[in-house]
Design an enzyme around this catalytic site. Structure first.
Site, PDB file in Angstrom:
ATOM      1  N   GLU A  76      -7.248  -2.705  -2.375  1.00 28.69           N
ATOM      2  CA  GLU A  76      -7.004  -1.519  -1.522  1.00 28.69           C
ATOM      3  C   GLU A  76      -6.032  -0.653  -2.179  1.00 28.69           C
ATOM      4  O   GLU A  76      -6.247   0.496  -1.848  1.00 28.69           O
ATOM      5  CB  GLU A  76      -5.998  -2.561  -0.256  1.00 28.69           C
ATOM      6  CG  GLU A  76      -6.622  -3.541   0.512  1.00 28.69           C
ATOM      7  CD  GLU A  76      -5.813  -4.149   1.544  1.00 28.69           C
ATOM      8  OE1 GLU A  76      -4.809  -3.539   1.748  1.00 28.69           O
ATOM      9  OE2 GLU A  76      -6.191  -5.257   2.187  1.00 28.69           O
ATOM     10  N   ASN A  84       0.882  -1.232   0.009  1.00 26.17           N
ATOM     11  CA  ASN A  84      -0.039   0.013   0.004  1.00 26.17           C
ATOM     12  C   ASN A  84       1.012   1.223  -0.148  1.00 26.17           C
ATOM     13  O   ASN A  84       0.475   1.993  -0.609  1.00 26.17           O
ATOM     14  CB  ASN A  84      -1.089  -0.095   1.124  1.00 26.17           C
ATOM     15  CG  ASN A  84      -2.076  -0.784   0.956  1.00 26.17           C
ATOM     16  OD1 ASN A  84      -3.052  -0.560   0.363  1.00 26.17           O
ATOM     17  ND2 ASN A  84      -2.360  -1.941   1.677  1.00 26.17           N
ATOM     18  N   HIS A 104      -8.322  -1.328   6.030  1.00 26.12           N
ATOM     19  CA  HIS A 104      -8.771  -2.911   6.686  1.00 26.12           C
ATOM     20  C   HIS A 104      -9.209  -3.623   5.679  1.00 26.12           C
ATOM     21  O   HIS A 104     -10.036  -3.318   4.792  1.00 26.12           O
ATOM     22  CB  HIS A 104      -9.794  -2.382   7.669  1.00 26.12           C
ATOM     23  CG  HIS A 104     -10.087  -3.645   8.515  1.00 26.12           C
ATOM     24  ND1 HIS A 104      -9.308  -4.195   9.513  1.00 26.12           N
ATOM     25  CD2 HIS A 104     -11.107  -4.477   8.197  1.00 26.12           C
ATOM     26  CE1 HIS A 104      -9.715  -5.527   9.914  1.00 26.12           C
ATOM     27  NE2 HIS A 104     -10.888  -5.481   9.376  1.00 26.12           N
TER      28      HIS A 104
HETATM   29  C1  GRF Z   1      -3.363  -5.225   4.133  1.00 20.58           C
HETATM   30  O1  GRF Z   1      -3.962  -6.120   3.816  1.00 20.58           O
HETATM   31  C2  GRF Z   1      -3.919  -4.100   5.002  1.00 20.58           C
HETATM   32  O2  GRF Z   1      -5.302  -3.959   4.717  1.00 20.58           O
HETATM   33  C3  GRF Z   1      -3.473  -5.060   6.040  1.00 20.58           C
HETATM   34  O3  GRF Z   1      -2.186  -5.340   6.205  1.00 20.58           O
HETATM   35  C4  GRF Z   1      -2.120  -5.490   4.803  1.00 20.58           C
HETATM   36  C5  GRF Z   1      -0.755  -4.806   4.609  1.00 20.58           C
HETATM   37  O4  GRF Z   1      -0.321  -5.069   3.287  1.00 20.58           O
HETATM   38  N1  GRF Z   1      -3.801  -3.974   7.472  1.00 20.58           N
HETATM   39  P1  GRF Z   1       1.055  -4.247   2.802  1.00 20.58           P
HETATM   40  O5  GRF Z   1       1.970  -4.159   4.009  1.00 20.58           O
HETATM   41  O6  GRF Z   1       0.497  -2.834   2.574  1.00 20.58           O
HETATM   42  O7  GRF Z   1       1.422  -4.738   1.604  1.00 20.58           O
END
Ligand code: GRF
Length: 192
Positions: free
Chosen positions: A176, A20, A111
């Protein structure tokens, strides 16, 4: 006070792989983006996400300490860098009410479920076990209760019979990445 046409300075808090974070950095490079990732803070020194911060030459810190020390240091960094929004992205600590009150800027979280369904951990496994027809993700403001702040954006995907927690996680991670960018665009809509 930031100039009207300057980009909003965001800090991203991470604990792990940072997909992300990477996506937010890449989106922030687009000319029309209203934000820039100015600071990255990890509570794990080996978080892969820190590599993206380094690659893109973004100020980054790892503070591998108990929550109260983490928060004290993070607060100083947020204030001294004049950060305007904090984005939690795979950040695996629960921030204290004290930090949330003192920081005085919006904190967003992503989330991996359609809240208020499936707060907490292992959402994909739980969605499949409970035979939910859909799952997805939510970007919401952080308040004092876990995964309970005002919802900014949600995206959903159908769970098929062949889905397992791993591939559902992959599908939802893609959503996401879209959702976080759209959520920031939405809250910064009035920014010139
Ligand atoms: C994502 O699925 C987020 O929603 C959750 O942890 C994961 C993190 O993914 N809280 P990244 O580290 O951004 O790849």
């Amino acid at each position: 006070m930031a100039a009207l046409n300057s980009k909003t300075k965001i800090a991203v808090f991470i604990s792990g792989k940072g997909s992300n974070l990477k996506n937010l950095i890449q989106k922030s490079k687009l000319k029309k983006s209203k934000y820039k990732v100015y600071l990255v803070i990890s509570n794990k020194s080996d978080a892969k996400g820190l590599d993206y911060a380094k690659k893109y030459k973004i100020k980054n810190y790892s503070i591998e300490k108990k929550l109260s020390i983490f928060e004290k240091n993070a607060l100083k960094l947020v204030k001294s860098n004049k950060i305007e929004v904090i984005c939690l992205a795979g950040f695996m600590k629960i921030l204290s009410p004290d930090f949330i009150n003192k920081v005085k800027i919006p904190i967003l979280n992503i989330h991996p479920s359609i809240l208020p369904k499936l707060k907490g951990l292992n959402t994909h496994e739980r969605a499949i076990k409970a035979k939910h027809k859909f799952s997805g993700c939510t970007v919401h403001y952080v308040n004092e209760k876990l995964d309970s702040g005002e919802i900014i954006i949600q995206k959903k995907v159908k769970i098929s019979k062949s889905d397992n927690p791993k591939n559902l996680e992959k599908k939802i991670l893609k959503l996401e990445h879209k959702a976080y960018k759209e959520a920031l665009d939405k809250i910064l809509v009035f920014k010139k």
